[in-house]
Design a protein around this motif. Sequence first.
Motif, PDB file in Angstrom:
ATOM      1  N   LEU A   1      -0.312  -3.680  -8.018  1.00 49.50           N
ATOM      2  CA  LEU A   1      -1.558  -3.127  -8.540  1.00 49.50           C
ATOM      3  C   LEU A   1      -2.434  -4.228  -9.131  1.00 49.50           C
ATOM      4  CD1 LEU A   1      -3.135  -0.506  -9.043  1.00 49.50           C
ATOM      5  CD2 LEU A   1      -1.985  -0.346 -11.245  1.00 49.50           C
ATOM      6  N   LEU A   2      -1.819  -5.206  -9.805  1.00 55.37           N
ATOM      7  CA  LEU A   2      -2.577  -6.336 -10.340  1.00 55.37           C
ATOM      8  C   LEU A   2      -3.219  -7.142  -9.216  1.00 55.37           C
ATOM      9  CD1 LEU A   2      -0.390  -7.689 -13.265  1.00 55.37           C
ATOM     10  CD2 LEU A   2      -2.538  -6.447 -13.402  1.00 55.37           C
ATOM     11  N   ASP A   3      -2.506  -7.329  -8.106  1.00 57.52           N
ATOM     12  CA  ASP A   3      -3.066  -8.039  -6.961  1.00 57.52           C
ATOM     13  C   ASP A   3      -4.286  -7.311  -6.419  1.00 57.52           C
ATOM     14  OD1 ASP A   3      -1.121  -9.966  -7.182  1.00 57.52           O
ATOM     15  OD2 ASP A   3       0.130  -9.153  -5.566  1.00 57.52           O
ATOM     16  N   LEU A   4      -4.243  -5.994  -6.388  1.00 57.25           N
ATOM     17  CA  LEU A   4      -5.393  -5.206  -5.940  1.00 57.25           C
ATOM     18  C   LEU A   4      -6.571  -5.399  -6.890  1.00 57.25           C
ATOM     19  CD1 LEU A   4      -6.572  -3.082  -3.992  1.00 57.25           C
ATOM     20  CD2 LEU A   4      -5.694  -1.338  -5.556  1.00 57.25           C
ATOM     21  N   ASN A   5      -6.305  -5.446  -8.189  1.00 55.40           N
ATOM     22  CA  ASN A   5      -7.375  -5.684  -9.163  1.00 55.40           C
ATOM     23  C   ASN A   5      -8.031  -7.036  -8.941  1.00 55.40           C
ATOM     24  OD1 ASN A   5      -6.891  -3.239 -10.359  1.00 55.40           O
ATOM     25  ND2 ASN A   5      -5.740  -4.056 -12.080  1.00 55.40           N
ATOM     26  N   VAL A   6      -7.234  -8.046  -8.645  1.00 55.53           N
ATOM     27  CA  VAL A   6      -7.780  -9.378  -8.389  1.00 55.53           C
ATOM     28  C   VAL A   6      -8.680  -9.343  -7.159  1.00 55.53           C
ATOM     29  CG1 VAL A   6      -7.147 -11.720  -7.657  1.00 55.53           C
ATOM     30  CG2 VAL A   6      -5.923 -10.628  -9.526  1.00 55.53           C
ATOM     31  N   LEU A   7      -8.253  -8.658  -6.117  1.00 58.81           N
ATOM     32  CA  LEU A   7      -9.060  -8.550  -4.908  1.00 58.81           C
ATOM     33  C   LEU A   7     -10.378  -7.838  -5.193  1.00 58.81           C
ATOM     34  CD1 LEU A   7      -9.256  -8.968  -1.839  1.00 58.81           C
ATOM     35  CD2 LEU A   7      -8.192  -6.729  -1.573  1.00 58.81           C
ATOM     36  N   ILE A   8     -10.348  -6.757  -5.945  1.00 61.65           N
ATOM     37  CA  ILE A   8     -11.570  -6.020  -6.281  1.00 61.65           C
ATOM     38  C   ILE A   8     -12.517  -6.900  -7.092  1.00 61.65           C
ATOM     39  CG2 ILE A   8     -12.465  -4.097  -7.671  1.00 61.65           C
ATOM     40  CD1 ILE A   8      -9.958  -2.516  -6.766  1.00 61.65           C
ATOM     41  N   ILE A   9     -11.979  -7.641  -8.052  1.00 62.93           N
ATOM     42  CA  ILE A   9     -12.822  -8.521  -8.873  1.00 62.93           C
ATOM     43  C   ILE A   9     -13.456  -9.607  -8.013  1.00 62.93           C
ATOM     44  CG2 ILE A   9     -12.725 -10.274 -10.697  1.00 62.93           C
ATOM     45  CD1 ILE A   9     -10.678  -8.417 -12.111  1.00 62.93           C
ATOM     46  N   LEU A  10     -12.693 -10.192  -7.089  1.00 58.72           N
ATOM     47  CA  LEU A  10     -13.252 -11.222  -6.215  1.00 58.72           C
ATOM     48  C   LEU A  10     -14.364 -10.667  -5.334  1.00 58.72           C
ATOM     49  CD1 LEU A  10     -10.076 -13.226  -5.145  1.00 58.72           C
ATOM     50  CD2 LEU A  10     -11.943 -13.993  -6.616  1.00 58.72           C
TER      51      LEU A  10
ATOM     52  N   PRO B   1      25.195  -4.056  -2.989  1.00 53.98           N
ATOM     53  CA  PRO B   1      24.162  -5.027  -3.368  1.00 53.98           C
ATOM     54  C   PRO B   1      22.781  -4.367  -3.396  1.00 53.98           C
ATOM     55  CG  PRO B   1      24.800  -5.350  -1.087  1.00 53.98           C
ATOM     56  CD  PRO B   1      25.705  -4.291  -1.653  1.00 53.98           C
ATOM     57  N   THR B   2      22.031  -4.668  -4.416  1.00 52.49           N
ATOM     58  CA  THR B   2      20.640  -4.208  -4.503  1.00 52.49           C
ATOM     59  C   THR B   2      19.792  -5.384  -4.959  1.00 52.49           C
ATOM     60  OG1 THR B   2      20.917  -3.501  -6.792  1.00 52.49           O
ATOM     61  CG2 THR B   2      21.250  -1.820  -5.101  1.00 52.49           C
ATOM     62  N   THR B   3      18.594  -5.417  -4.477  1.00 56.27           N
ATOM     63  CA  THR B   3      17.675  -6.480  -4.888  1.00 56.27           C
ATOM     64  C   THR B   3      17.003  -6.078  -6.188  1.00 56.27           C
ATOM     65  OG1 THR B   3      15.805  -5.528  -3.708  1.00 56.27           O
ATOM     66  CG2 THR B   3      17.227  -7.057  -2.470  1.00 56.27           C
ATOM     67  N   LEU B   4      16.397  -7.063  -6.845  1.00 53.78           N
ATOM     68  CA  LEU B   4      15.649  -6.764  -8.066  1.00 53.78           C
ATOM     69  C   LEU B   4      14.466  -5.852  -7.764  1.00 53.78           C
ATOM     70  CD1 LEU B   4      15.645 -10.171  -9.953  1.00 53.78           C
ATOM     71  CD2 LEU B   4      16.843  -8.079 -10.561  1.00 53.78           C
ATOM     72  N   ALA B   5      13.864  -6.048  -6.593  1.00 54.79           N
ATOM     73  CA  ALA B   5      12.719  -5.212  -6.219  1.00 54.79           C
ATOM     74  C   ALA B   5      13.134  -3.756  -6.070  1.00 54.79           C
ATOM     75  CB  ALA B   5      12.098  -5.721  -4.923  1.00 54.79           C
ATOM     76  N   GLN B   6      14.377  -3.515  -5.612  1.00 55.50           N
ATOM     77  CA  GLN B   6      14.867  -2.140  -5.498  1.00 55.50           C
ATOM     78  C   GLN B   6      15.239  -1.576  -6.861  1.00 55.50           C
ATOM     79  OE1 GLN B   6      18.096  -2.909  -2.818  1.00 55.50           O
ATOM     80  NE2 GLN B   6      16.965  -2.156  -1.024  1.00 55.50           N
ATOM     81  N   LYS B   7      15.865  -2.406  -7.675  1.00 54.65           N
ATOM     82  CA  LYS B   7      16.331  -1.930  -8.974  1.00 54.65           C
ATOM     83  C   LYS B   7      15.183  -1.709  -9.959  1.00 54.65           C
ATOM     84  CE  LYS B   7      19.879  -2.832 -12.385  1.00 54.65           C
ATOM     85  NZ  LYS B   7      20.969  -3.705 -12.792  1.00 54.65           N
ATOM     86  N   TYR B   8      14.211  -2.626  -9.952  1.00 56.92           N
ATOM     87  CA  TYR B   8      13.086  -2.545 -10.888  1.00 56.92           C
ATOM     88  C   TYR B   8      11.777  -2.365 -10.117  1.00 56.92           C
ATOM     89  CZ  TYR B   8      16.580  -4.433 -14.059  1.00 56.92           C
ATOM     90  OH  TYR B   8      17.709  -4.626 -14.803  1.00 56.92           O
ATOM     91  N   TYR B   9      11.735  -1.370  -9.275  1.00 56.00           N
ATOM     92  CA  TYR B   9      10.574  -1.147  -8.410  1.00 56.00           C
ATOM     93  C   TYR B   9       9.300  -0.868  -9.196  1.00 56.00           C
ATOM     94  CZ  TYR B   9      11.414   3.818  -9.245  1.00 56.00           C
ATOM     95  OH  TYR B   9      11.584   5.038  -9.825  1.00 56.00           O
ATOM     96  N   ILE B  10       9.420  -0.325 -10.382  1.00 57.16           N
ATOM     97  CA  ILE B  10       8.231  -0.014 -11.184  1.00 57.16           C
ATOM     98  C   ILE B  10       7.467  -1.294 -11.523  1.00 57.16           C
ATOM     99  CG2 ILE B  10       7.451   0.867 -13.425  1.00 57.16           C
ATOM    100  CD1 ILE B  10       9.698   2.917 -13.247  1.00 57.16           C
ATOM    101  N   PHE B  11       8.196  -2.346 -11.872  1.00 56.65           N
ATOM    102  CA  PHE B  11       7.544  -3.610 -12.213  1.00 56.65           C
ATOM    103  C   PHE B  11       6.858  -4.212 -10.998  1.00 56.65           C
ATOM    104  CE2 PHE B  11      11.090  -3.584 -15.397  1.00 56.65           C
ATOM    105  CZ  PHE B  11      10.276  -3.297 -16.494  1.00 56.65           C
ATOM    106  N   TYR B  12       7.497  -4.136  -9.859  1.00 53.18           N
ATOM    107  CA  TYR B  12       6.916  -4.698  -8.645  1.00 53.18           C
ATOM    108  C   TYR B  12       5.708  -3.890  -8.183  1.00 53.18           C
ATOM    109  CZ  TYR B  12      10.647  -8.075  -8.343  1.00 53.18           C
ATOM    110  OH  TYR B  12      11.491  -9.114  -8.608  1.00 53.18           O
ATOM    111  N   ASP B  13       5.728  -2.591  -8.364  1.00 49.79           N
ATOM    112  CA  ASP B  13       4.558  -1.775  -8.064  1.00 49.79           C
ATOM    113  C   ASP B  13       3.405  -2.149  -8.980  1.00 49.79           C
ATOM    114  OD1 ASP B  13       5.899  -0.464  -6.072  1.00 49.79           O
ATOM    115  OD2 ASP B  13       6.326   1.344  -7.263  1.00 49.79           O
TER     116      ASP B  13
END
Length: 168
Positions: free
Chosen positions: A29-38, A13-25
């Motif tokens: 990164l988008l969350d960090l951009n939101v924090l910087i903008i705020l 068994p693997t999670t989607l986060a493990q299988k598609y880690y690039i998308f989750y990374d």
Amino acid sequence: YRHTTEEDSPVAPTTLAQKYYIFYDWLTLLDLNVLIILVLMMAVAGFNMVSALLIMIFERISQIGLLKSLGMSNRGVAKVFLTKAALTVAQGMLAGNTLALAICLAQQHLKIMPLDPANYFVSYVPIHLEWGTILLMNLIAFAAIMLIMLLPAIFIGKINPATTMRVK
């Protein structure tokens, strides 16, 4: 990544986060951009409010001198200006929140901002409002701006009543 042996089952068994880690990374990164903008938005708002309070202080420098000569403490005079600043901040936040929430609700119900589903996998910009988060962000922004407003209030203590009340 885990190495398998002959004893392991052929299905692991693997999670989607493990299988598609690039998308989750990428989403992180988008969350960090939101924090910087705020943070940048709060810095700009704080700078604007400091400028506005300094202008109010300079416009009323003779009134500050009069209040101090009548015995009002520096803290009392600063409290008058901070109260006025708090009302100004609250009015601005009310206007901004009203406009932002109106746009968000219009998007949520009327879907006024369409997207090309071939590129974005959705046909409109989805909106999810969390009222607790909105309230918390408003409280944090108000508190941060009011803390920044203490800097120009310190200037009131340096005003000398004798020099501000001189007749020219």
